[in-house]
Design a protein around this motif. Structure first.
Motif, PDB file in Angstrom:
ATOM      1  N   ILE A  12       0.813  -1.216   0.000  1.00  0.00           N
ATOM      2  CA  ILE A  12       0.000   0.000   0.000  1.00  0.00           C
ATOM      3  C   ILE A  12       0.851   1.273   0.000  1.00  0.00           C
ATOM      4  N   SER A  15       0.304   4.097  -2.618  1.00  0.00           N
ATOM      5  CA  SER A  15      -0.996   4.746  -2.766  1.00  0.00           C
ATOM      6  C   SER A  15      -0.914   6.266  -2.610  1.00  0.00           C
ATOM      7  N   ALA A  36      -2.943   5.136   5.400  1.00  0.00           N
ATOM      8  CA  ALA A  36      -2.787   3.864   4.695  1.00  0.00           C
ATOM      9  C   ALA A  36      -2.604   2.732   5.703  1.00  0.00           C
ATOM     10  N   GLU A  38      -1.543  -1.267   5.740  1.00  0.00           N
ATOM     11  CA  GLU A  38      -1.062  -2.428   4.984  1.00  0.00           C
ATOM     12  C   GLU A  38      -1.764  -3.667   5.517  1.00  0.00           C
TER      13      GLU A  38
END
Length: 286
Positions: A12, A15, A36, A38
């Motif tokens: 991630i 992103s 974010a 993960e």
């Protein structure tokens, strides 16, 4: 109360969603956060449950939902309490909203992102009863096909390097006006189409080049690519040189985020040039 949301995936770190939503949170001076997470596929439901229960969150915080990346978009569907029609038909959830009773509400806003990005540059009414050519039959193509049908296209030509995959997608979307063509024949119908859409990763930084001759494409046709790294792919560059209206993939990324942000934080955000420049800076592009 601090309202919390985020994006989940594995990996991630790439992103842009935290940067995108963080811009809006600051712009509208909200008591909110977006980060974010993960999360491996097998950890998804336990992670969402723990956040709903406010584990590892401040006492005055409330988890409102999240965005999901592939493959989480597909595997969560069976766990959703309220699945909106678009997500059900597309077969993927990219936005999860936590209801007042803790229920999971699943949406797909990717198709909205594509439609709104298109609408920034052209009047969608011009596409009523028009024809489009979609390159690729992966996860991204599903939302694009749904968006095209909703925009009034009367014919959607679908092609993929693996013919069976395109045929399987067309069969699944049998209620839509799809005609599968072979990859080697992809340029033969260019004179009949009003919109060309690349949904493949071909042309993306680090990927193979997309070979797509445009000589037969009518001058009024629009060319769009969901790739945004590089921002101007070889496909878009070639189309621009021929005088076509071109639309890059960044707009889809920005516009798909609006509905989730509004549902989580209660503010309808605006996609503007400053946001675009800020996200491009995060991508290392200008």
């Amino acid at each position: 109360m601090t309202l919390c949301a985020g994006v989940m995936g594995f990996p991630i770190s790439h992103s842009m969603s935290p940067r995108l939503h963080g811009y809006w949170i600051k712009k509208y001076a909200l008591d909110a956060s977006y980060q974010a997470f993960e999360v491996r596929p097998e950890e998804l439901m336990s992670k969402i449950s723990s956040l709903i229960e406010r584990e590892n969150l401040p006492k005055d915080a409330r988890f409102r939902g999240c965005n999901l990346t592939i493959p989480l978009k597909e595997i969560i569907i069976d766990q959703i309490d309220e699945l909106e029609d678009a997500a059900k038909i597309i077969g993927a959830v990219n936005t999860v909203i936590i209801g007042d009773e803790g229920q999971l509400i699943g949406r797909n806003t990717d198709w909205i992102g594509f439609t709104d990005s298109l609408a920034e540059r052209v009047d969608l009414n011009r596409f009523k009863s028009s024809k489009a050519l979609v390159l690729g039959a992966g996860g991204a193509a599903r939302g694009i096909i749904y968006a095209l049908e909703k925009s009034g296209f009367s014919k959607i030509y679908l092609t993929n390097r693996t013919l069976l995959r395109a045929e399987a997608l067309a069969k699944e979307f049998s209620q839509f006006p799809i005609e599968v063509i072979r990859w080697e024949d992809r340029a033969k119908n260019l004179g009949n189409i009003d919109l060309l859409v690349n949904t493949t990763s071909l042309g993306m930084s680090g990927q193979q080049r997309l070979e797509m001759p445009l000589e037969g494409l009518q001058k009024e046709a629009v060319v769009t690519d969901i790739v945004y790294s590089p921002l101007e792919t070889e496909l878009l560059k070639s189309a621009k040189e021929r005088g076509h209206i071109t639309i890059d993939g960044l707009g889809m990324l920005l516009h798909q985020a609006k509905a989730g942000f509004e549902a989580w934080f209660g503010t309808r955000p605006e996609v503007d040039t400053n946001l675009r420049a800020y996200v491009l800076e995060g991508l290392g592009q200008k």
